[in-house]
Motif scaffolding. Sequence first.
Motif, PDB file in Angstrom:
ATOM      1  N   ALA A 181     -25.383 -16.912  41.836  1.00  0.00           N
ATOM      2  CA  ALA A 181     -25.187 -16.231  43.115  1.00  0.00           C
ATOM      3  C   ALA A 181     -24.625 -17.173  44.170  1.00  0.00           C
ATOM      4  O   ALA A 181     -23.932 -16.739  45.090  1.00  0.00           O
ATOM      5  N   ALA A 182     -24.911 -18.460  44.028  1.00  0.00           N
ATOM      6  CA  ALA A 182     -24.416 -19.443  44.994  1.00  0.00           C
ATOM      7  C   ALA A 182     -22.912 -19.636  44.862  1.00  0.00           C
ATOM      8  O   ALA A 182     -22.276 -20.158  45.765  1.00  0.00           O
ATOM      9  N   GLY A 183     -22.351 -19.212  43.759  1.00  0.00           N
ATOM     10  CA  GLY A 183     -20.916 -19.345  43.559  1.00  0.00           C
ATOM     11  C   GLY A 183     -20.578 -20.585  42.761  1.00  0.00           C
ATOM     12  O   GLY A 183     -21.460 -21.350  42.364  1.00  0.00           O
ATOM     13  N   PRO A 184     -19.304 -20.794  42.527  1.00  0.00           N
ATOM     14  CA  PRO A 184     -18.911 -21.955  41.734  1.00  0.00           C
ATOM     15  C   PRO A 184     -19.176 -23.252  42.486  1.00  0.00           C
ATOM     16  O   PRO A 184     -19.160 -23.293  43.716  1.00  0.00           O
ATOM     17  N   ALA A 185     -19.430 -24.295  41.730  1.00  0.00           N
ATOM     18  CA  ALA A 185     -19.688 -25.597  42.343  1.00  0.00           C
ATOM     19  C   ALA A 185     -18.417 -26.086  43.031  1.00  0.00           C
ATOM     20  O   ALA A 185     -17.309 -25.966  42.507  1.00  0.00           O
ATOM     21  N   LYS A 186     -18.600 -26.600  44.231  1.00  0.00           N
ATOM     22  CA  LYS A 186     -17.450 -27.089  44.985  1.00  0.00           C
ATOM     23  C   LYS A 186     -17.073 -28.478  44.491  1.00  0.00           C
ATOM     24  O   LYS A 186     -17.926 -29.342  44.332  1.00  0.00           O
ATOM     25  N   LYS A 187     -15.811 -28.645  44.257  1.00  0.00           N
ATOM     26  CA  LYS A 187     -15.327 -29.948  43.824  1.00  0.00           C
ATOM     27  C   LYS A 187     -15.021 -30.790  45.056  1.00  0.00           C
ATOM     28  O   LYS A 187     -14.438 -30.310  46.017  1.00  0.00           O
ATOM     29  N   SER A 188     -15.426 -32.015  44.987  1.00  0.00           N
ATOM     30  CA  SER A 188     -15.114 -32.890  46.105  1.00  0.00           C
ATOM     31  C   SER A 188     -13.644 -33.303  46.004  1.00  0.00           C
ATOM     32  O   SER A 188     -13.133 -33.584  44.927  1.00  0.00           O
ATOM     33  N   GLN A 189     -13.011 -33.301  47.122  1.00  0.00           N
ATOM     34  CA  GLN A 189     -11.606 -33.665  47.120  1.00  0.00           C
ATOM     35  C   GLN A 189     -11.487 -35.168  47.277  1.00  0.00           C
ATOM     36  O   GLN A 189     -12.061 -35.763  48.178  1.00  0.00           O
ATOM     37  N   ARG A 190     -10.724 -35.730  46.402  1.00  0.00           N
ATOM     38  CA  ARG A 190     -10.464 -37.163  46.486  1.00  0.00           C
ATOM     39  C   ARG A 190      -9.218 -37.387  47.325  1.00  0.00           C
ATOM     40  O   ARG A 190      -8.260 -36.634  47.225  1.00  0.00           O
ATOM     41  N   ARG A 191      -9.251 -38.399  48.075  1.00  0.00           N
ATOM     42  CA  ARG A 191      -8.064 -38.745  48.843  1.00  0.00           C
ATOM     43  C   ARG A 191      -7.274 -39.767  48.039  1.00  0.00           C
ATOM     44  O   ARG A 191      -7.832 -40.739  47.537  1.00  0.00           O
ATOM     45  N   ARG A 192      -6.035 -39.490  47.924  1.00  0.00           N
ATOM     46  CA  ARG A 192      -5.162 -40.423  47.227  1.00  0.00           C
ATOM     47  C   ARG A 192      -4.515 -41.366  48.230  1.00  0.00           C
ATOM     48  O   ARG A 192      -4.059 -40.919  49.286  1.00  0.00           O
ATOM     49  N   ARG A 193      -4.500 -42.567  47.875  1.00  0.00           N
ATOM     50  CA  ARG A 193      -3.818 -43.537  48.725  1.00  0.00           C
ATOM     51  C   ARG A 193      -2.377 -43.659  48.266  1.00  0.00           C
ATOM     52  O   ARG A 193      -2.099 -43.934  47.103  1.00  0.00           O
ATOM     53  N   HIS A 194      -1.476 -43.414  49.159  1.00  0.00           N
ATOM     54  CA  HIS A 194      -0.058 -43.553  48.835  1.00  0.00           C
ATOM     55  C   HIS A 194       0.379 -44.967  49.149  1.00  0.00           C
ATOM     56  O   HIS A 194       0.051 -45.521  50.204  1.00  0.00           O
ATOM     57  N   ARG A 195       1.135 -45.494  48.287  1.00  0.00           N
ATOM     58  CA  ARG A 195       1.609 -46.886  48.509  1.00  0.00           C
ATOM     59  C   ARG A 195       3.047 -46.912  48.857  1.00  0.00           C
ATOM     60  O   ARG A 195       3.871 -46.191  48.560  1.00  0.00           O
TER      61      ARG A 195
END
Length: 85
Positions: free
Chosen positions: A71-85
Amino acid sequence: MPARKLALLAAAAGLSLIATGAQAEPPIRSAEDAFCRSEARAQVFSAPDPLNLGLHEIGRRIWASCMQRKAAGPAKKSQRRRRHR
């Protein structure tokens, strides 16, 4: 003739036991309900029972916790921040 009646009586008693066992659970209401019932059946014998609650109560608790998770819904995925070089 009496053996035939006895066999017929035993068959009727067996069928009535099967029919009452099928009515023990309420009908499945959703896909989540079906999933949680199968999860509870799979885990009920391996779950610890320190309070001596019994298999029915343990299965009900497993089912209830599964339904809350669904009922709580799908687990939220944490968003990773990508470092651009």
